[in-house]
Design an enzyme around this catalytic site. Structure first.
Site, short mmCIF file in Angstrom:
data_model
loop_
_atom_site.label_atom_id
_atom_site.label_comp_id
_atom_site.label_asym_id
_atom_site.label_seq_id
_atom_site.Cartn_x
_atom_site.Cartn_y
_atom_site.Cartn_z
N LYS A 1 0.80 -0.90 0.05
CA LYS A 1 -0.01 0.18 0.19
C LYS A 1 0.79 1.42 0.11
CE LYS A 1 0.14 -0.85 5.03
NZ LYS A 1 -0.89 -1.31 6.17
N ARG B 1 -11.01 0.25 14.48
CA ARG B 1 -11.10 1.13 12.47
C ARG B 1 -11.60 0.49 11.92
NH1 ARG B 1 -5.03 1.15 10.26
NH2 ARG B 1 -4.90 -1.40 9.74
N TYR C 1 14.40 30.67 7.85
CA TYR C 1 13.71 31.22 8.78
C TYR C 1 13.52 31.36 9.80
CZ TYR C 1 11.11 30.91 3.75
OH TYR C 1 11.07 31.61 2.44
N MET D 1 11.45 24.17 2.36
CA MET D 1 11.38 23.47 1.11
C MET D 1 11.68 22.67 0.43
SD MET D 1 7.80 25.13 -1.67
CE MET D 1 7.02 25.26 -0.52
C1 PLP Z 1 0.08 -2.04 6.63
C2 PLP Z 1 -0.23 -3.52 7.62
C3 PLP Z 1 0.12 -4.80 7.60
C4 PLP Z 1 1.19 -4.10 7.66
O1 PLP Z 1 2.35 -3.68 8.73
P1 PLP Z 1 3.46 -3.61 9.24
O2 PLP Z 1 3.42 -3.10 10.41
O3 PLP Z 1 3.89 -2.51 8.32
O4 PLP Z 1 4.00 -4.16 9.12
C5 PLP Z 1 -0.20 -5.83 7.75
N1 PLP Z 1 -2.39 -5.79 7.82
C6 PLP Z 1 -2.45 -4.47 7.55
C7 PLP Z 1 -3.65 -4.95 7.57
C8 PLP Z 1 -2.24 -3.57 7.82
O5 PLP Z 1 -3.17 -2.29 6.65
#
Ligand code: PLP
Length: 386
Positions: A38, A135, A267, A315
């Protein structure tokens, strides 16, 4: 090497593969790997990551958005791709079109998914069980009820219930108890599902859990950060091998100036030279993803020397005090994450300076920095492609 002109991210694919193998070797041979790719492979480039890992034979891949999964299909990936986040309504059609596997947390979402399925286009889903993450997921206490309701809805339809999973909220913490409690709740839920739920894939472990509790792997593990060289549990570091670093972030010295005592930088003039100093302007800033919070706190590596970041990060530019690295020249590589000579700045050190986590540092690197695949240790300090 033309792209290593201003600032770039080196992605060590050897290290990525080695980290994958460490996770795989920790689990029983029958356990499948579901690398999480992801957020563009945690900021390092999902395409590059998938092309490097695919020959190692993962069971499938995990994404957070339907569009991310559709992108994997465009790359020709035909393994299962799970969309882990609850999808917004408009994502269901995209996911169905790409033949992704939905992860469902409620019956309305099941109805939306079923509406996309047909005899010609059967669709798979996994069910998430909420054991404390909150969540997403069906409540672990009510598994008998929702389990039966799901069974009733899928009977005779074109959707297939192929997996059940949960997600740990604290597998990285020193204390093991929150995770073992979530595990017990998950077992409770599994026991209360209808019998036909047997044979579905069961999974729970993120990186930290895959390395600390191999017995929680069941059918699949879902490593993310560990593959990308982030330590998944610094407070339990004696329970697992450290990952090999994968990402290095480097830029160039574009200007060197000798300044008198009393001169200020950046800055807000938050830093003043208290002696004559040699400063270097470096071609990276928060617009590249270098955290603003590193101003007057973080450091960089130049020719194997550690030098402090002075003043506020801008930046597009950051200034370092070169007084302790006097041989440095315009054009030298400056490392803000990674190794140079005998020195190393880990992504965790940057995260600590910026009051954040390695995940945010990596995913915060912007598109301005080209990602460059390297095999083996980083390119090093004096690299200059001219
Ligand atoms: C992002 C995620 C993982 C991976 O977690 P890490 O801590 O990066 O290994 C595994 N399962 C779900 C559902 C996730 O959203």
């Amino acid at each position: 090497m033309k792209r290593m002109t201003r600032g770039w991210v080196e992605v060590d694919l050897d290290a990525l593969r080695a980290n994958y193998e460490t996770v795989r070797d920790r689990a029983e041979p029958r356990v499948g790997l579901l690398p999480m790719v992801k957020a563009d492979g945690y900021g390092l480039g999902a395409e590059r990551v998938v092309r490097a890992l695919d020959p190692l034979g993962p069971w499938g891949y995990g994404v957070a958005a339907a569009a991310e999964g559709a992108e994997l299909r465009r790359l020709g990936i035909d393994r299962p791709v799970l969309v882990f986040s609850p999808m917004a309504p408009a994502e269901f059609g995209i996911a169905a079109q790409a033949g992704l596997t939905a992860c469902l947390s409620e019956l309305d979402a099941l109805d939306r998914w079923a509406a996309e399925a047909s005899e010609d286009r059967p669709l798979d889903f996994h069910v998430e069980v909420d054991t404390g993450m909150g969540r997403a997921g069906f409540d672990w206490r009510e598994a008998a009820e929702w389990g039966a309701a799901i069974e009733a809805r899928v009977a005779g339809s074109s959707v297939r219930w192929t997996g059940v999973f949960t997600h740990f909220q604290g597998a990285d913490a020193a204390m093991r108890e929150p995770t073992t409690t979530q595990w017990s709740r998950f077992q409770h839920a599994l026991e209360h599902l209808p019998d036909a739920a047997d044979g579905r894939l069961v999974h729970a472990a993120n990186s930290a859990a895959a390395l600390r509790w191999p017995e929680f792997a069941v059918d699949l593990v879902r490593p993310g950060i560990y593959l990308y060289g982030g330590h998944p549990a610094l407070d339990a570091r004696d329970e697992m091998p450290a990952p090999r670093p994968v990402a290095a972030v480097r830029a160039r010295i574009s200007l060197i100036k000798d300044v008198p005592e009393g001169h200020t930088v950046g800055y807000g003039a938050t830093y003043t030279a208290d002696r004559p100093e040699r400063w270097a302007t470096v071609t990276i800033g928060y617009g590249d993803g270098l955290p603003l919070a590193l101003g007057n706190r973080g450091s960089a590596l130049v020719r194997g020397y550690r030098v402090p970041i002075i003043g506020r990060v801008s930046m597009d530019m950051t200034v370092v005090d070169l007084t302790d690295a006097p041989s440095a020249e315009v054009g030298d590589a400056v490392t803000v994450v990674g190794r140079d000579g005998g020195e190393e700045i880990t992504v965790e050190q940057v995260a600590a300076h910026a009051n954040t986590i390695s995940y945010e540092v990596l995913t915060g690197l912007t598109a301005r920095l080209p990602r460059i695949a390297v095999d083996g240790p980083a390119v090093g300090g004096r690299t200059d492609d001219g």
